[in-house]
Design an enzyme around this catalytic site. Structure first.
Site, PDB file in Angstrom:
ATOM      1  N   GLU A  66       0.821  -1.198   0.000  1.00  0.00           N
ATOM      2  CA  GLU A  66       0.000   0.000   0.000  1.00  0.00           C
ATOM      3  C   GLU A  66       0.865   1.261   0.000  1.00  0.00           C
ATOM      4  OE1 GLU A  66      -2.578  -0.233   3.312  1.00  0.00           O
ATOM      5  OE2 GLU A  66      -3.740  -1.922   2.528  1.00  0.00           O
ATOM      6  N   GLU A  67       2.057   1.156   0.666  1.00  0.00           N
ATOM      7  CA  GLU A  67       2.926   2.324   0.689  1.00  0.00           C
ATOM      8  C   GLU A  67       3.408   2.686  -0.711  1.00  0.00           C
ATOM      9  OE1 GLU A  67       3.172  -0.237   2.564  1.00  0.00           O
ATOM     10  OE2 GLU A  67       3.110   0.368   4.684  1.00  0.00           O
TER      11      GLU A  67
END
Length: 500
Positions: free
Chosen positions: A413-414
């Site tokens: 997700e980062e």
């Protein structure tokens, strides 16, 4: 010894030789009245125009006249004064003028006569041989001058005029300064006149009188002798408000004319019009003789020009001739005003830009907190779009443990958030360094791009309460890069809940 004696005599003789070698210039006869002041000025241009030493003697004495101002007879500069005269003062007086290489001598034959003063009652007859002949022209306006010549240390005032032993009164006669103006002269105005004044010297007061024989001339051919005013010429004079000013009236007139020369304003004599304030005064008249004419100068003095003086005609009169000048304010210097205005504008703009560069962050934060854009009713689609864009900033905090960024190598997700921040216009990245990062080459290219494009904010505090205050420099920079606070939505609109 004989040579030394001759040398001594030669040294002692020059003063007497020089005194005897003085050139006699003139001999003048004076017959003043006993009991009144008398003064004689030893001037002989060009002898006294340069540096010259003047000494008075009473012949045959070699002792100079005293220079003590308290003495009845004394010398003041080039003048000899008698305060007052006695019959024993009769005799010959010598005035020696010593220049650099010259010596000149003037003789004055003084005959002091016993005279009866003209009584106010008119019972006695004037017996004054020292008359001054003056001329008035029938049918014209003229003036008589009181010839009382004394040094500046003598103050003359309280002037009175008499005709045939009676004080002169009437609308046709106006006494001012040392003159008597006579309007509409007639044949009856001829006769014996006298002017009497009070003289003050070193605190002592005396009475001095001068007699005048007035002849009346016909007006035939008088038009050819009308005085000519050379200046002013009905012109204007620029003068600053509050400035002093002196204006000369230059007049050419014939020798046998006795015209009235004066300054007037609003049809009144200047000295009468400004009698109380004495701010504007007419000066004394001076004259220079030529072969046929006399050149007169009479000035008007403004101690301080005031606004009320502008636009007023100040008129110089000389017999039937008249000319005026008008005061006006100087024209403003438009070029100077433009240059000054531009300089002031440039200086103000530079100052504003300089102050903005220093307090830019504080100004933006204050503006955001002080001014909020008004809210508006929102449609459902807009509410959905706003909820999606609620997260308009992505903050990446770099710590020493994350310098390798192994987590970004996977599709986490980062990493997705970083790529979305690079692609979406509505989301910006705030890069924060907990410690100074010297080398970004080991980081992913996305982080290097963000660093190159937006820079980074470096943490410079500790974990104390003071360093965590929102007013510190670090947190001000963070708030500066954050978006402005949005106003709360209207109560009539229910936003969709964001459950991400």
């Amino acid at each position: 010894m004989l040579a030394l004696l001759l040398c001594g005599l030669s040294l002692a003789l020059p003063p007497f030789v020089r005194a005897d070698a003085c050139k006699d210039v003139s001999l003048q006869n004076e017959a003043p009245s006993a009991g009144q002041p008398f003064a004689f000025d030893c001037t002989h241009p060009p002898l006294t125009s340069g540096k010259a030493h003047v000494t008075w003697y009473k012949y045959p004495s070699k002792i100079p006249v005293s220079k003590n101002t308290q003495s009845r007879i004394h010398q003041e500069q080039s003048w000899i004064l008698f305060l007052p005269l006695t019959q024993e003062d009769s005799g010959i007086y010598q005035c020696v003028i010593n220049g650099t290489d010259t010596c000149h001598r003037i003789h004055v034959n003084l005959t002091v006569l016993r005279k009866d003063w003209c009584g106010i009652s008119g019972n006695s007859q004037l017996i004054l041989p020292d008359e001054y002949k003056q001329i008035l022209h029938a049918g014209r306006d003229g003036s008589l001058a009181c010839h009382l010549n004394f040094p500046q240390s003598c103050v003359l005032d309280s002037l009175k005029w008499y005709k045939d032993c009676e004080e002169i009164k009437g609308e046709r006669f106006i006494s001012w300064e040392m003159k008597l103006s006579v309007s509409n002269v007639s044949a009856e105005d001829g006769g014996s006149y006298a002017c009497q004044a009070r003289l003050t010297h070193t605190g002592k007061q005396y009475t001095v009188l001068n007699s005048i024989i007035v002849n009346i001339a016909e007006t035939n051919g008088y038009a050819g002798r009308i005085p000519k005013i050379i200046y002013p010429k009905n012109n204007s004079i620029e003068v600053q408000l509050g400035s002093p000013l002196i204006v000369d009236c230059n007049i050419t007139d014939t020798r046998d004319n006795t015209n009235l020369r004066c300054w007037r304003v609003n049809n009144m004599l200047v000295n009468d019009y400004y009698n109380e304030s004495r701010r504007i005064r007419e000066g004394f008249e001076s004259h220079i003789f030529s072969q046929k004419d006399i050149f007169y100068t009479v000035n008007i003095t403004f101690l301080e020009v005031k606004m009320e003086d502008y636009g007023h005609p100040f008129v110089c009169h000389a017999g039937v001739s008249a000319a005026y000048f008008i005061l006006k304010l100087p024209a403003p210097n438009v070029q100077a005003y433009l240059i000054g205005g531009l300089l002031a504008l440039v200086g103000t703009a530079a100052s504003v830009m300089y102050l903005y560069s220093i307090f830019k962050i504080d100004i933006v934060l204050w503006y955001r907190s002080a001014f909020h854009s008004p809210g508006s009713k929102e449609a459902v689609a807009n509410v959905i779009d706003e909820n999606i864009k609620l997260c308009r900033r992505l903050i990446i905090v770099l710590v020493p443990e994350s310098l390798s960024f192994d987590m970004l190598k996977n599709m986490s997700e980062e990493q997705i958030a970083v790529y979305n921040a690079l692609i979406q216009d509505g989301m910006k990245v705030i890069l924060i360094e907990l410690e100074k990062v010297k080398d970004y080459t080991a980081m992913p290219q996305s982080i290097q791009y963000i660093k190159q494009k937006h820079g980074a904010i470096q943490w410079s505090g500790d974990l104390t309460e003071q360093s965590q205050c929102a007013k510190t420099k670090f947190w001000k920079k963070v708030r500066y890069h954050m978006p402005p606070k949005r106003p709360p939505p209207s109560s009539s609109t229910q936003p969709l809940k964001h459950t991400s």
